[in-house]
Design a protein around this motif. Structure first.
Motif, PDB file in Angstrom:
ATOM      1  N   PRO A   1       0.831  -1.219   0.000  1.00 31.98           N
ATOM      2  CA  PRO A   1       0.000   0.000   0.000  1.00 31.98           C
ATOM      3  C   PRO A   1       0.860   1.261   0.000  1.00 31.98           C
ATOM      4  O   PRO A   1       1.985   1.244   0.516  1.00 31.98           O
ATOM      5  CB  PRO A   1      -0.804  -0.116   1.306  1.00 31.98           C
ATOM      6  N   PRO A   2       0.354   2.354  -0.548  1.00 29.32           N
ATOM      7  CA  PRO A   2       1.145   3.599  -0.649  1.00 29.32           C
ATOM      8  C   PRO A   2       1.695   4.086   0.690  1.00 29.32           C
ATOM      9  O   PRO A   2       2.801   4.627   0.753  1.00 29.32           O
ATOM     10  CB  PRO A   2       0.148   4.599  -1.239  1.00 29.32           C
ATOM     11  N   GLU A   3       0.931   3.904   1.774  1.00 28.97           N
ATOM     12  CA  GLU A   3       1.381   4.419   3.070  1.00 28.97           C
ATOM     13  C   GLU A   3       2.608   3.694   3.616  1.00 28.97           C
ATOM     14  O   GLU A   3       3.280   4.198   4.526  1.00 28.97           O
ATOM     15  CB  GLU A   3       0.246   4.348   4.105  1.00 28.97           C
ATOM     16  N   TYR A   4       2.908   2.526   3.071  1.00 31.72           N
ATOM     17  CA  TYR A   4       4.091   1.782   3.521  1.00 31.72           C
ATOM     18  C   TYR A   4       5.243   1.828   2.516  1.00 31.72           C
ATOM     19  O   TYR A   4       6.311   1.283   2.770  1.00 31.72           O
ATOM     20  CB  TYR A   4       3.734   0.322   3.800  1.00 31.72           C
ATOM     21  N   ARG A   5       5.023   2.473   1.382  1.00 27.77           N
ATOM     22  CA  ARG A   5       6.102   2.596   0.395  1.00 27.77           C
ATOM     23  C   ARG A   5       7.019   3.742   0.788  1.00 27.77           C
ATOM     24  O   ARG A   5       6.551   4.836   1.111  1.00 27.77           O
ATOM     25  CB  ARG A   5       5.518   2.850  -0.992  1.00 27.77           C
ATOM     26  N   ASN A   6       8.301   3.495   0.744  1.00 30.33           N
ATOM     27  CA  ASN A   6       9.284   4.509   1.135  1.00 30.33           C
ATOM     28  C   ASN A   6       9.896   5.191  -0.069  1.00 30.33           C
ATOM     29  O   ASN A   6       9.972   4.605  -1.164  1.00 30.33           O
ATOM     30  CB  ASN A   6      10.390   3.865   1.980  1.00 30.33           C
ATOM     31  N   SER A   7      10.357   6.391   0.127  1.00 30.75           N
ATOM     32  CA  SER A   7      11.027   7.129  -0.937  1.00 30.75           C
ATOM     33  C   SER A   7      12.420   6.564  -1.160  1.00 30.75           C
ATOM     34  O   SER A   7      12.978   5.863  -0.299  1.00 30.75           O
ATOM     35  CB  SER A   7      11.134   8.611  -0.558  1.00 30.75           C
TER      36      SER A   7
ATOM     37  N   ILE B   1       6.624  -7.163   7.849  1.00 32.33           N
ATOM     38  CA  ILE B   1       6.650  -6.399   6.598  1.00 32.33           C
ATOM     39  C   ILE B   1       5.675  -7.004   5.585  1.00 32.33           C
ATOM     40  O   ILE B   1       4.907  -6.292   4.925  1.00 32.33           O
ATOM     41  CB  ILE B   1       8.081  -6.361   6.020  1.00 32.33           C
ATOM     42  N   LEU B   2       5.689  -8.312   5.468  1.00 31.14           N
ATOM     43  CA  LEU B   2       4.770  -8.982   4.547  1.00 31.14           C
ATOM     44  C   LEU B   2       3.319  -8.788   4.977  1.00 31.14           C
ATOM     45  O   LEU B   2       2.431  -8.623   4.136  1.00 31.14           O
ATOM     46  CB  LEU B   2       5.104 -10.477   4.463  1.00 31.14           C
ATOM     47  N   TYR B   3       3.085  -8.798   6.278  1.00 30.08           N
ATOM     48  CA  TYR B   3       1.731  -8.648   6.807  1.00 30.08           C
ATOM     49  C   TYR B   3       1.154  -7.276   6.459  1.00 30.08           C
ATOM     50  O   TYR B   3      -0.007  -7.160   6.024  1.00 30.08           O
ATOM     51  CB  TYR B   3       1.761  -8.843   8.321  1.00 30.08           C
ATOM     52  N   THR B   4       1.962  -6.231   6.640  1.00 26.99           N
ATOM     53  CA  THR B   4       1.475  -4.882   6.336  1.00 26.99           C
ATOM     54  C   THR B   4       1.370  -4.644   4.834  1.00 26.99           C
ATOM     55  O   THR B   4       0.540  -3.850   4.385  1.00 26.99           O
ATOM     56  CB  THR B   4       2.394  -3.823   6.960  1.00 26.99           C
ATOM     57  N   SER B   5       2.170  -5.311   4.047  1.00 24.84           N
ATOM     58  CA  SER B   5       2.181  -5.089   2.598  1.00 24.84           C
ATOM     59  C   SER B   5       1.132  -5.932   1.874  1.00 24.84           C
ATOM     60  O   SER B   5       0.509  -5.471   0.914  1.00 24.84           O
ATOM     61  CB  SER B   5       3.557  -5.405   2.017  1.00 24.84           C
ATOM     62  N   LEU B   6       0.953  -7.174   2.325  1.00 34.16           N
ATOM     63  CA  LEU B   6       0.111  -8.119   1.583  1.00 34.16           C
ATOM     64  C   LEU B   6      -1.191  -8.465   2.289  1.00 34.16           C
ATOM     65  O   LEU B   6      -2.053  -9.121   1.693  1.00 34.16           O
ATOM     66  CB  LEU B   6       0.902  -9.418   1.329  1.00 34.16           C
ATOM     67  N   GLY B   7      -1.318  -8.052   3.535  1.00 36.37           N
ATOM     68  CA  GLY B   7      -2.488  -8.460   4.287  1.00 36.37           C
ATOM     69  C   GLY B   7      -2.305  -9.842   4.878  1.00 36.37           C
ATOM     70  O   GLY B   7      -1.315 -10.526   4.612  1.00 36.37           O
ATOM     71  N   ARG B   8      -3.274 -10.282   5.671  1.00 36.76           N
ATOM     72  CA  ARG B   8      -3.110 -11.542   6.389  1.00 36.76           C
ATOM     73  C   ARG B   8      -2.993 -12.729   5.455  1.00 36.76           C
ATOM     74  O   ARG B   8      -2.081 -13.545   5.577  1.00 36.76           O
ATOM     75  CB  ARG B   8      -4.291 -11.755   7.340  1.00 36.76           C
ATOM     76  N   ARG B   9      -3.883 -12.856   4.483  1.00 35.28           N
ATOM     77  CA  ARG B   9      -3.867 -14.025   3.606  1.00 35.28           C
ATOM     78  C   ARG B   9      -2.634 -14.047   2.698  1.00 35.28           C
ATOM     79  O   ARG B   9      -1.993 -15.080   2.527  1.00 35.28           O
ATOM     80  CB  ARG B   9      -5.141 -14.064   2.773  1.00 35.28           C
ATOM     81  N   GLY B  10      -2.336 -12.893   2.105  1.00 33.96           N
ATOM     82  CA  GLY B  10      -1.170 -12.827   1.225  1.00 33.96           C
ATOM     83  C   GLY B  10       0.115 -13.092   1.980  1.00 33.96           C
ATOM     84  O   GLY B  10       1.002 -13.820   1.500  1.00 33.96           O
TER      85      GLY B  10
END
Length: 538
Positions: free
Chosen positions: A212-218, A314-323
């Protein structure tokens, strides 16, 4: 080199090139050479397990520099790791035998000290391979626990008893798998390599797309932000972050221990070492860059996540629980592969050391199973040893972590000695098909210097403000183990100094060209003179 009557199998009447090389080194062909050059390279790469390795040790990099440590620390350590691999590859090409490191040490050292040095390297390498099996299986058990936490929305936490149960089940399943025939184990490497490569590319390509955009870093944060959460001075913190790549890209000797099961070993083994390091460095750097761009800026929450694993968070925040759960299960599968290959490699080192009579119960460990044509006894010996090591988890976290860290420090002791011995003593080293020419000495010097430096770094605690529970006891465990090995060597009456004479030839007289007195002093002197690590031209 001492001669001993053979224990198993009939000699081949028309030995091939690989068997001729092995005979030159004093051993008969006992394994089936089922590993192709590609499969032994795949084993070396799968043994490294770059992605599950990063997942297991990301906590070394994040608090000691954050994104800079993850991205540039990995890139900085890469050339030094390659120098170690190149120095090892030269020795592996000259003498491709399962004994590897302790054999090379004996061959290249002075007659005055080669028995002792070979003994120390052999025991360092043996404990390194066994504790390596233990550490990977424990990491796999922890990651399974993290998967359970993800599946339960972080509501479930495993106990030490449950972790040990998972750990024991993993170890026993690996022992069954590694007891299979060489042909099956060789073909499995194709699947293992494919799974590892696919998983690396999934993280490198898919993770940035799904985050998600809120977790993408510059780019300025991901490539240039230095965050020190450990408390050490920034320069030393950056050095401590090297433990992540050094641990992830370890086991340079994995393919060496498979030398007697690989075709065209004098060429295949060194290239397996080099190719596995090169691929792991490049893919590992790509994975770290991907993670640095996708982990958000709150690194403390990543480190202190209830899941218990920074990469899982990191995977949890980026992909959600199932992903995250799906990808994490794939990571666990690759770590299972690493653990399986760790036991495979460790059993071959134990077999080789037992073949030379250096281990307790060597007469029982030096046996080839008549059905599988593999050393099943050493597989289960190592597995039982690993199960015992795991019991330290009930003592304290510091105790079990110290045993796992000893694998890296002990491996460096066993790597440094033969590389340094080649240049420290007068010997008639004859390179194999793979050699560096004039670059041999500078590459070896860089390799040895970097390993000596990092051994010292490995002894430091993770933070300068530490307690007795959090202290790094690696120096105590390693020192204690080495003291025991030295004591056993010099023990009155029963010590190795009274009976250990280095590598033991097991060729029959007909295989040695008709010589009949296999135990004569003159023959031993002749064999020791030939042990300057030379190979048959192939």
């Amino acid at each position: 080199m001492v001669d001993r009557a053979p224990a198993t199998s009939k000699p081949h009447l028309q030995p091939g090139a690989d068997e001729a090389v092995l005979a030159k080194l004093g051993y008969k062909q006992e394994f089936r050479r089922e590993f192709t050059p590609l499969e032994v390279s795949g084993l070396a790469f799968s043994y490294t397990g770059v992605l599950p390795g990063i997942a297991s040790v990301l906590f070394y990099a994040i608090p000691n520099g954050g994104p800079v440590a993850m991205v540039w620390g990995w890139a900085f350590a890469g050339p030094f790791i390659m120098c170690i691999g190149l120095a090892m590859a030269e020795l592996a090409s000259a003498a491709p035998t399962s004994g590897g490191l302790y054999y090379w040490t004996y061959s290249l050292a002075s007659p005055r000290c080669r028995n002792f040095l070979s003994w120390i390297v052999g025991y360092s390498n043996t404990i390194q391979t066994i504790t390596g099996v233990a550490s990977v299986n424990w990491a796999c058990a922890i990651q399974i626990a993290a998967a359970i936490s993800i599946a339960s929305d972080q509501a479930y936490a495993t106990t030490n008893e449950q972790l040990y149960g998972i750990y024991a089940a993993l170890v026993l399943s690996h022992a069954v798998l590694v007891s299979l025939g060489t042909k099956v184990l060789a073909r499995l490497q194709r699947l293992y390599t494919f799974v590892n490569l696919c998983l690396c590319f999934i993280v490198i390509i898919a993770l940035p797309i799904a985050t998600p955009p809120e977790y993408r870093n510059s780019a300025s944060f991901a490539l240039g932000s230095f965050i020190n959460l450990a408390g050490w001075p920034s320069g030393f913190a950056f050095i401590l972050s090297f433990m992540a790549p050094l641990y992830s890209i370890g086991g340079y000797d994995a393919s060496v221990h498979m030398s007697e099961e690989a075709s065209n070993a004098a060429t295949a083994i060194p290239w397996a070492i080099i190719s596995s390091i090169a691929v792991s460095v490049v893919l590992g750097w790509g994975i770290n860059v991907s993670l640095a761009f996708c982990m958000g800026t709150d690194l403390e929450s990543v480190l202190n996540s209830p899941i218990g694993q920074p990469m899982a968070q990191i995977l949890y925040t980026s992909l959600g629980r199932r992903g995250a759960l799906a990808l994490w299960c794939l990571i666990i599968s690759t770590l299972y592969i690493v653990a399986s290959n760790s036991l495979l490699v460790g059993s071959r080192q134990t077999f080789a050391f037992a073949r030379d009579g250096a281990l307790p119960f060597s007469r029982y460990l030096y046996r080839i199973n008549g059905y599988t044509k593999t050393p099943v006894n050493t597989v289960w010996f190592d597995a039982i040893f690993v199960l015992v090591i795991g019991l330290l988890a009930f003592v304290s976290t510091a105790a079990i972590n110290a045993v796992f860290t000893i694998g890296l420090t002990a491996s460096y002791v066993s790597f440094i000695t033969p590389i340094a011995t080649r240049f420290a003593f007068k010997n008639d080293f004859k390179p194999g098909p793979f050699h560096l020419g004039k670059l041999s000495f500078p590459v070896a010097a860089i390799a040895v210097s970097s390993m000596v430096f990092m051994i010292i770094v490995f002894f430091f605690p993770s933070t300068p403000q530490t307690t007795a529970q959090e202290m790094n006891y690696t120096v105590v465990v390693l020192g204690g183990y080495m003291a025991l090995a030295i004591f056993w060597y010099y023990c009155p009456v029963y010590g190795g100094v009274h009976w250990f004479n280095g590598p033991v030839a097991n060729l029959t007289p007909s295989m040695k060209g008709g010589r009949t007195d296999g135990n004569s002093v003159s023959e031993k002197e002749q064999r020791d003179a030939e042990l300057s690590v030379s190979v048959v031209d192939v």
